[in-house]
Design an enzyme around this catalytic site. Sequence first.
Site, PDB file in Angstrom:
ATOM      1  N   GLU A 113      59.698 108.246   4.245  1.00 46.05           N
ATOM      2  CA  GLU A 113      58.660 107.226   4.075  1.00 46.05           C
ATOM      3  C   GLU A 113      58.238 107.098   2.612  1.00 46.05           C
ATOM      4  O   GLU A 113      57.986 105.988   2.124  1.00 46.05           O
ATOM      5  CB  GLU A 113      57.435 107.557   4.943  1.00 46.05           C
ATOM      6  CG  GLU A 113      57.697 107.568   6.436  1.00 46.05           C
ATOM      7  CD  GLU A 113      57.956 106.190   7.023  1.00 46.05           C
ATOM      8  OE1 GLU A 113      57.826 105.195   6.277  1.00 46.05           O
ATOM      9  OE2 GLU A 113      58.290 106.112   8.217  1.00 46.05           O
ATOM     10  N   ASP A 254      68.523 103.512  12.581  1.00 46.81           N
ATOM     11  CA  ASP A 254      68.638 102.123  12.145  1.00 46.81           C
ATOM     12  C   ASP A 254      68.937 101.922  10.656  1.00 46.81           C
ATOM     13  O   ASP A 254      69.933 101.298  10.276  1.00 46.81           O
ATOM     14  CB  ASP A 254      67.385 101.339  12.545  1.00 46.81           C
ATOM     15  CG  ASP A 254      66.091 102.043  12.149  1.00 46.81           C
ATOM     16  OD1 ASP A 254      66.148 103.188  11.666  1.00 46.81           O
ATOM     17  OD2 ASP A 254      65.007 101.448  12.318  1.00 46.81           O
ATOM     18  N   GLU A 347      57.712  98.783  21.868  1.00 46.42           N
ATOM     19  CA  GLU A 347      58.536  99.799  21.219  1.00 46.42           C
ATOM     20  C   GLU A 347      59.800 100.084  22.024  1.00 46.42           C
ATOM     21  O   GLU A 347      60.874 100.219  21.458  1.00 46.42           O
ATOM     22  CB  GLU A 347      57.734 101.079  21.008  1.00 46.42           C
ATOM     23  CG  GLU A 347      56.576 100.947  20.016  1.00 46.42           C
ATOM     24  CD  GLU A 347      57.052 100.837  18.574  1.00 46.42           C
ATOM     25  OE1 GLU A 347      56.880 101.807  17.824  1.00 46.42           O
ATOM     26  OE2 GLU A 347      57.583  99.772  18.200  1.00 46.42           O
ATOM     27  N   GLU A 368      60.779  93.475  12.214  1.00 45.49           N
ATOM     28  CA  GLU A 368      62.235  93.381  12.309  1.00 45.49           C
ATOM     29  C   GLU A 368      62.735  92.058  12.894  1.00 45.49           C
ATOM     30  O   GLU A 368      63.738  91.501  12.418  1.00 45.49           O
ATOM     31  CB  GLU A 368      62.785  94.558  13.124  1.00 45.49           C
ATOM     32  CG  GLU A 368      62.866  95.863  12.358  1.00 45.49           C
ATOM     33  CD  GLU A 368      61.516  96.539  12.162  1.00 45.49           C
ATOM     34  OE1 GLU A 368      61.406  97.428  11.293  1.00 45.49           O
ATOM     35  OE2 GLU A 368      60.573  96.179  12.896  1.00 45.49           O
TER      36      GLU A 368
END
Length: 569
Positions: A113, A254, A347, A368
Amino acid sequence: MRAPVCVAALCVWLLNDAAAHQFTEQEMAAVRQRIKSMFYHAYNSYLDNAFPYDELRPLTCDGMDTWGSFSLTLIDALDTLLVLGNHTEFQRVASLLQDTVDFDIDVNASVFETNIRVVGGLLSAHLLSGRAGLELEPGWPCSGPLLRMSEDAAKKLLPAFQTPTGMPYGTVNLLNGVSATETPVTCTAGVGTFILEFATLSRLTGDETYEEAARKALRALWTTRSDIGLVGNHIDVLSKKWVAQDAGIGAGVDSYFEYLVKGAILLQDQELLDMFIEYDRAIQNYTRFDDWYLWVQMFKGTVTMPVFQSLEAFWPGLQSLIGNLDSAVRTFQNYYSVWRQFGGLPEFYSIPQGYTVDKREGYPLRPELIESAMYLFRATGDHTYLQLGLDALESIEKIAKTPCGYATIKDLRDHQLDNRMESFFLAETIKYLYLLFDPAHFLHGGVAEGDGSWEQGGPGNECVLGAGGFIFNTEAHPIDPAALYCCQQHTQDRQELRDILLNQSQPRKKPRSQSDSSSQSQEGSTPNDQSESIALKPGEKKTAPTLSCPVQPFSSRLSVLGQVFADNT
């Protein structure tokens, strides 16, 4: 009450119905204004109620630290200010961050992150500084205060890569390095999502340490794939043993695939593209069912979780980058059908049941699906995707807006809210929405209102920057590839010049004998007493002169629809 499942025929009808409307420029400008209002409602609420904490809590109108205690939302939102055209606030915040942010703190931070949000956010802001009207150092973009801040943050992450495999730990203490009790288990994305930021740092600064660390981690991860070509979800970075063996394209994996494609484009790197092509072949063979992508056992290919995760919605956009448009459009239709069912993407979504998965019903305002809509609109020009963007805008406004910003949706079934506004809402969701409705924006290679189409930079202002081809990292921070090549070429030129000077300073070889030299022509002789002919001998290849432009590792071209292809696809 259980919402009706959107069957395939109905989904196609919904999309065809949406495509009936063609947006005018006036309508698109009006939507852009609504998106700006959304941004400033959230941004001002953060400044008024949460700064200097990392995030805003929109239900209680206060702040909290989440990822490291360095005003994360402000760093993440900085380049969005420029995207929206607010140069004055960009300049103010860039100066404020230099004065207030300190990475020498005793905080355990996520390596992943911190890289995508902090290192990436500061790099992007640095590369956009010229367009924002900041006073630039000589030689920008190869130097500058925001670049130094980004490098300071990246240096704090490097201890995590000091493992026998080169794959990083998931967490590092910014002051003390990796704790002796730190778990060696991290997700696949936490290993393979560094090449964009770290290669950019290396090529801007000339320090190869960062790119070498990212590449070593990528190559180590590549060697762990199964015999059928898949990788799992969590791995032990010390032993290379897979702890979670579910293979898919969603959470925990991802951005690894995303960075292979985008890294190949940004760096013109054949190795990264070859990796993705081989992975994609396995993904299509084992995880794709009716344009959905399921989770399977990485060694056997048997289905383990027949679910769709909201994080997977980046995939159609990634497919469009390599030219798989037909598949991208069909997969996007599936994902959008879920949005229409709930007004957001849960989710987890059970594909067989057509409904949410227990305890995974939330929607934290993720970007996304909107990201994929932006790429597909750029690739096709189909106004269907603008309608989907407008639907998303209105859904978020209706469900998530509070007097103090926008709240995470805790449960899409009854629209309960949670007391959190993640920084990616300003960094990604709003940015992608705005860029979807602004096809002439400079980040698309167009000319935004009030902006030139390109700018000068580099030593001697010899580089053309900002002319297009920006690559977004997984936090939607744009990187200008021209800056990398500008600074890298400058570094190479300096090294080659240094080598020339060193060679000239070395003792000369023993002179040739008079009998040897007499056979040489005195006219046109070189300093080494060797004549040079323009004509090449049979089978001889011409070598590039010193300080010449480098040859690209592989060639790429732009298609009519705007995607990037390698020659062998």
